[in-house]
Design a protein around this motif. Structure first.
Motif, PDB file in Angstrom:
ATOM      1  N   GLU A   1       0.843  -1.309  -0.015  1.00  0.00           N
ATOM      2  CA  GLU A   1      -0.130  -0.050   0.001  1.00  0.00           C
ATOM      3  C   GLU A   1       0.919   1.351  -0.053  1.00  0.00           C
ATOM      4  OE1 GLU A   1      -2.340  -0.479   3.416  1.00  0.00           O
ATOM      5  OE2 GLU A   1      -3.807  -1.787   2.545  1.00  0.00           O
ATOM      6  N   LYS A   2       2.040   1.218   1.047  1.00  0.00           N
ATOM      7  CA  LYS A   2       2.846   2.351   0.842  1.00  0.00           C
ATOM      8  C   LYS A   2       3.512   2.529  -0.483  1.00  0.00           C
ATOM      9  CE  LYS A   2       4.986   3.129   5.181  1.00  0.00           C
ATOM     10  NZ  LYS A   2       6.349   2.933   5.987  1.00  0.00           N
ATOM     11  N   LYS A   3       4.007   1.375  -1.232  1.00  0.00           N
ATOM     12  CA  LYS A   3       4.663   1.582  -2.534  1.00  0.00           C
ATOM     13  C   LYS A   3       3.536   2.222  -3.464  1.00  0.00           C
ATOM     14  CE  LYS A   3       8.097  -1.829  -2.214  1.00  0.00           C
ATOM     15  NZ  LYS A   3       8.596  -3.133  -2.759  1.00  0.00           N
ATOM     16  N   ALA A   4       2.196   1.794  -3.371  1.00  0.00           N
ATOM     17  CA  ALA A   4       1.152   2.473  -4.255  1.00  0.00           C
ATOM     18  C   ALA A   4       1.179   3.940  -3.912  1.00  0.00           C
ATOM     19  CB  ALA A   4      -0.084   1.577  -4.208  1.00  0.00           C
ATOM     20  N   ARG A   5       1.014   4.285  -3.011  1.00  0.00           N
ATOM     21  CA  ARG A   5       0.810   5.655  -2.489  1.00  0.00           C
ATOM     22  C   ARG A   5       1.987   6.527  -3.048  1.00  0.00           C
ATOM     23  NH1 ARG A   5      -1.039   3.916   2.576  1.00  0.00           N
ATOM     24  NH2 ARG A   5       1.180   4.552   3.379  1.00  0.00           N
ATOM     25  N   HIS A   6       3.324   5.896  -2.930  1.00  0.00           N
ATOM     26  CA  HIS A   6       4.449   6.550  -3.474  1.00  0.00           C
ATOM     27  C   HIS A   6       4.560   6.675  -5.058  1.00  0.00           C
ATOM     28  CE1 HIS A   6       6.612   5.001   0.580  1.00  0.00           C
ATOM     29  NE2 HIS A   6       5.935   6.023   0.752  1.00  0.00           N
ATOM     30  N   GLN A   7       4.036   5.604  -5.431  1.00  0.00           N
ATOM     31  CA  GLN A   7       4.104   5.896  -7.058  1.00  0.00           C
ATOM     32  C   GLN A   7       3.040   6.906  -7.517  1.00  0.00           C
ATOM     33  OE1 GLN A   7       6.191   4.452  -9.470  1.00  0.00           O
ATOM     34  NE2 GLN A   7       7.025   3.871  -7.555  1.00  0.00           N
ATOM     35  N   ALA A   8       1.614   6.942  -6.760  1.00  0.00           N
ATOM     36  CA  ALA A   8       0.709   7.972  -7.094  1.00  0.00           C
ATOM     37  C   ALA A   8       1.386   9.007  -6.908  1.00  0.00           C
ATOM     38  CB  ALA A   8      -0.568   7.490  -6.155  1.00  0.00           C
ATOM     39  N   PHE A   9       1.987   9.625  -5.574  1.00  0.00           N
ATOM     40  CA  PHE A   9       2.577  10.666  -5.437  1.00  0.00           C
ATOM     41  C   PHE A   9       3.497  11.155  -6.564  1.00  0.00           C
ATOM     42  CE2 PHE A   9       6.341  12.722  -3.574  1.00  0.00           C
ATOM     43  CZ  PHE A   9       5.883  14.023  -3.355  1.00  0.00           C
ATOM     44  N   LEU A  10       4.399  10.208  -7.065  1.00  0.00           N
ATOM     45  CA  LEU A  10       5.459  10.717  -8.164  1.00  0.00           C
ATOM     46  C   LEU A  10       4.376  10.937  -9.426  1.00  0.00           C
ATOM     47  CD1 LEU A  10       8.134   7.876  -7.796  1.00  0.00           C
ATOM     48  CD2 LEU A  10       8.370  10.291  -7.203  1.00  0.00           C
ATOM     49  N   ALA A  11       3.587  10.087  -9.827  1.00  0.00           N
ATOM     50  CA  ALA A  11       2.485  10.435 -10.673  1.00  0.00           C
ATOM     51  C   ALA A  11       1.915  11.744 -11.020  1.00  0.00           C
ATOM     52  CB  ALA A  11       1.549   9.460 -11.015  1.00  0.00           C
ATOM     53  N   LYS A  12       1.314  12.278  -9.664  1.00  0.00           N
ATOM     54  CA  LYS A  12       0.864  13.528  -9.471  1.00  0.00           C
ATOM     55  C   LYS A  12       1.769  14.608  -9.426  1.00  0.00           C
ATOM     56  CE  LYS A  12      -2.674  15.464  -6.355  1.00  0.00           C
ATOM     57  NZ  LYS A  12      -3.390  15.448  -5.098  1.00  0.00           N
ATOM     58  N   LEU A  13       3.148  14.309  -8.934  1.00  0.00           N
ATOM     59  CA  LEU A  13       3.951  15.359  -8.930  1.00  0.00           C
ATOM     60  C   LEU A  13       4.341  16.077 -10.373  1.00  0.00           C
ATOM     61  CD1 LEU A  13       5.338  16.637  -6.553  1.00  0.00           C
ATOM     62  CD2 LEU A  13       7.262  15.154  -6.999  1.00  0.00           C
ATOM     63  N   LYS A  14       4.227  15.266 -11.466  1.00  0.00           N
ATOM     64  CA  LYS A  14       4.286  15.660 -12.632  1.00  0.00           C
ATOM     65  C   LYS A  14       3.433  16.930 -13.066  1.00  0.00           C
ATOM     66  CE  LYS A  14       4.010  11.582 -14.492  1.00  0.00           C
ATOM     67  NZ  LYS A  14       3.964  10.426 -15.496  1.00  0.00           N
ATOM     68  N   PHE A  15       2.148  17.018 -12.489  1.00  0.00           N
ATOM     69  CA  PHE A  15       1.291  18.138 -12.654  1.00  0.00           C
ATOM     70  C   PHE A  15       1.170  19.221 -11.620  1.00  0.00           C
ATOM     71  CE2 PHE A  15      -0.059  13.733 -14.464  1.00  0.00           C
ATOM     72  CZ  PHE A  15      -0.064  14.163 -15.933  1.00  0.00           C
ATOM     73  N   ALA A  16       2.296  19.151 -10.601  1.00  0.00           N
ATOM     74  CA  ALA A  16       2.327  20.224  -9.870  1.00  0.00           C
ATOM     75  C   ALA A  16       2.871  21.564 -10.486  1.00  0.00           C
ATOM     76  CB  ALA A  16       3.391  19.909  -8.904  1.00  0.00           C
ATOM     77  N   GLU A  17       2.441  22.440 -10.085  1.00  0.00           N
ATOM     78  CA  GLU A  17       2.741  24.022 -10.498  1.00  0.00           C
ATOM     79  C   GLU A  17       4.228  24.046  -9.975  1.00  0.00           C
ATOM     80  OE1 GLU A  17       1.195  25.994 -12.220  1.00  0.00           O
ATOM     81  OE2 GLU A  17      -0.944  25.113 -11.936  1.00  0.00           O
TER      82      GLU A  17
ATOM     83  N   SER B   1      12.672   9.034 -10.144  1.00  0.00           N
ATOM     84  CA  SER B   1      12.265   9.600 -10.999  1.00  0.00           C
ATOM     85  C   SER B   1      13.038   9.438 -12.465  1.00  0.00           C
ATOM     86  CB  SER B   1      12.254  11.303 -11.000  1.00  0.00           C
ATOM     87  OG  SER B   1      13.215  11.805 -11.340  1.00  0.00           O
ATOM     88  N   GLU B   2      14.051   8.675 -12.099  1.00  0.00           N
ATOM     89  CA  GLU B   2      14.945   8.550 -13.653  1.00  0.00           C
ATOM     90  C   GLU B   2      14.206   7.823 -14.788  1.00  0.00           C
ATOM     91  OE1 GLU B   2      18.422   6.429 -11.823  1.00  0.00           O
ATOM     92  OE2 GLU B   2      19.238   8.315 -11.457  1.00  0.00           O
ATOM     93  N   ARG B   3      13.274   6.949 -14.401  1.00  0.00           N
ATOM     94  CA  ARG B   3      12.444   6.381 -15.474  1.00  0.00           C
ATOM     95  C   ARG B   3      11.629   7.025 -16.077  1.00  0.00           C
ATOM     96  NH1 ARG B   3      13.272   1.166 -12.418  1.00  0.00           N
ATOM     97  NH2 ARG B   3      15.347   0.385 -13.137  1.00  0.00           N
ATOM     98  N   ASP B   4      11.192   7.996 -15.549  1.00  0.00           N
ATOM     99  CA  ASP B   4       9.869   8.832 -15.901  1.00  0.00           C
ATOM    100  C   ASP B   4      10.664  10.217 -16.428  1.00  0.00           C
ATOM    101  OD1 ASP B   4       7.599  10.634 -15.918  1.00  0.00           O
ATOM    102  OD2 ASP B   4       6.686   9.575 -14.306  1.00  0.00           O
ATOM    103  N   VAL B   5      10.497  10.503 -17.705  1.00  0.00           N
ATOM    104  CA  VAL B   5      11.047  11.522 -18.323  1.00  0.00           C
ATOM    105  C   VAL B   5      10.553  12.663 -17.922  1.00  0.00           C
ATOM    106  CG1 VAL B   5      11.700  12.498 -20.618  1.00  0.00           C
ATOM    107  CG2 VAL B   5      11.917  10.209 -20.254  1.00  0.00           C
ATOM    108  N   ALA B   6       9.195  12.724 -17.963  1.00  0.00           N
ATOM    109  CA  ALA B   6       8.264  13.921 -17.799  1.00  0.00           C
ATOM    110  C   ALA B   6       8.594  14.545 -16.472  1.00  0.00           C
ATOM    111  CB  ALA B   6       6.687  13.851 -17.963  1.00  0.00           C
ATOM    112  N   LEU B   7       8.409  13.481 -15.284  1.00  0.00           N
ATOM    113  CA  LEU B   7       8.700  13.794 -13.880  1.00  0.00           C
ATOM    114  C   LEU B   7      10.079  14.429 -13.713  1.00  0.00           C
ATOM    115  CD1 LEU B   7       7.858  14.304 -11.131  1.00  0.00           C
ATOM    116  CD2 LEU B   7       8.538  11.780 -10.712  1.00  0.00           C
ATOM    117  N   LYS B   8      11.344  13.849 -14.391  1.00  0.00           N
ATOM    118  CA  LYS B   8      12.571  14.217 -14.385  1.00  0.00           C
ATOM    119  C   LYS B   8      12.912  15.313 -14.818  1.00  0.00           C
ATOM    120  CE  LYS B   8      17.258  12.364 -15.589  1.00  0.00           C
ATOM    121  NZ  LYS B   8      17.804  11.249 -16.336  1.00  0.00           N
ATOM    122  N   LYS B   9      12.283  15.827 -16.195  1.00  0.00           N
ATOM    123  CA  LYS B   9      12.432  16.940 -16.744  1.00  0.00           C
ATOM    124  C   LYS B   9      11.700  18.246 -15.741  1.00  0.00           C
ATOM    125  CE  LYS B   9      11.238  19.481 -20.808  1.00  0.00           C
ATOM    126  NZ  LYS B   9      10.425  19.681 -22.114  1.00  0.00           N
ATOM    127  N   LYS B  10      10.569  17.780 -15.288  1.00  0.00           N
ATOM    128  CA  LYS B  10       9.783  18.719 -14.255  1.00  0.00           C
ATOM    129  C   LYS B  10      10.777  19.208 -13.095  1.00  0.00           C
ATOM    130  CE  LYS B  10       5.920  20.226 -13.016  1.00  0.00           C
ATOM    131  NZ  LYS B  10       5.267  21.587 -13.753  1.00  0.00           N
TER     132      LYS B  10
END
Length: 166
Positions: free
Chosen positions: A63-79, A102-111
């Motif tokens: 459950e913690k891992k899922a919350r952490h992954q959701a956090f990383l996914a949401k962070l891409k859309f942060a101001e 974030s190394e494997r998530d190009v959009a988050l890494k760029k953000k």
């Protein structure tokens, strides 16, 4: 000693072992098995805690891992201003873990990198190479992501961190 927790193990046909944990200071604990005391650093204690959690409460770990992954996914859309506030408030080590995660998530890494100064980028890139040459241990990812999530929630609650509509 700051704090002590005692446990009694199952006897399995022999005398029950007295097990306790003492916090000696902010950085050191002591595991005591009957009369044998073993000093242990906070990092090793965190690693032990994570390993025990995986064995005793695997659902919680997932459950913690899922919350952490959701956090990383949401962070891409942060101001951007919220990302910058998160980076200012979080510890250097936690930001390193965030960058590594974030190394494997190009959009988050760029953000993340687009919200840093050139000097900060150089420092973090050098530290990433040095700190994670052996990989990122699960216990360290878990601890850092939990702190980052708490920090982000605090920033979101006070309006500093907001997200673009997707």
């Amino acid at each position: 000693m700051i704090e002590e927790s005692q446990f009694e193990s199952a006897s399995y046909g022999r005398r029950a072992m007295n097990i306790s944990v003492n916090q000696c200071n902010d950085e050191t604990f002591e595991l005591v098995f009957d009369e044998t005391a073993i000093p242990i650093s906070i990092g090793d204690m965190e690693r032990l805690h994570y390993q025990l959690s995986k064995i005793l409460r695997p659902t919680t770990v997932q459950e913690k891992k899922a919350r952490h992954q959701a956090f990383l996914a949401k962070l891409k859309f942060a101001e951007d201003s919220g990302i910058q506030a998160l980076m200012r408030r979080a510890s250097h080590d936690d930001i390193l873990v965030l960058l590594r995660a974030s190394e494997r998530d190009v959009a988050l890494k760029k953000k993340l990198y687009s919200n840093m100064s050139e000097n900060s980028i150089k420092i973090y890139v050098e530290d990433l190479v040095f700190q994670f040459r052996q990989g990122l241990p699960d216990y360290r990812l878990d601890e850092a992501m939990t702190r980052l999530l708490r920090t982000a929630e605090s920033l979101a609650n006070d309006g500093t961190l907001s997200f673009k509509r997707t």
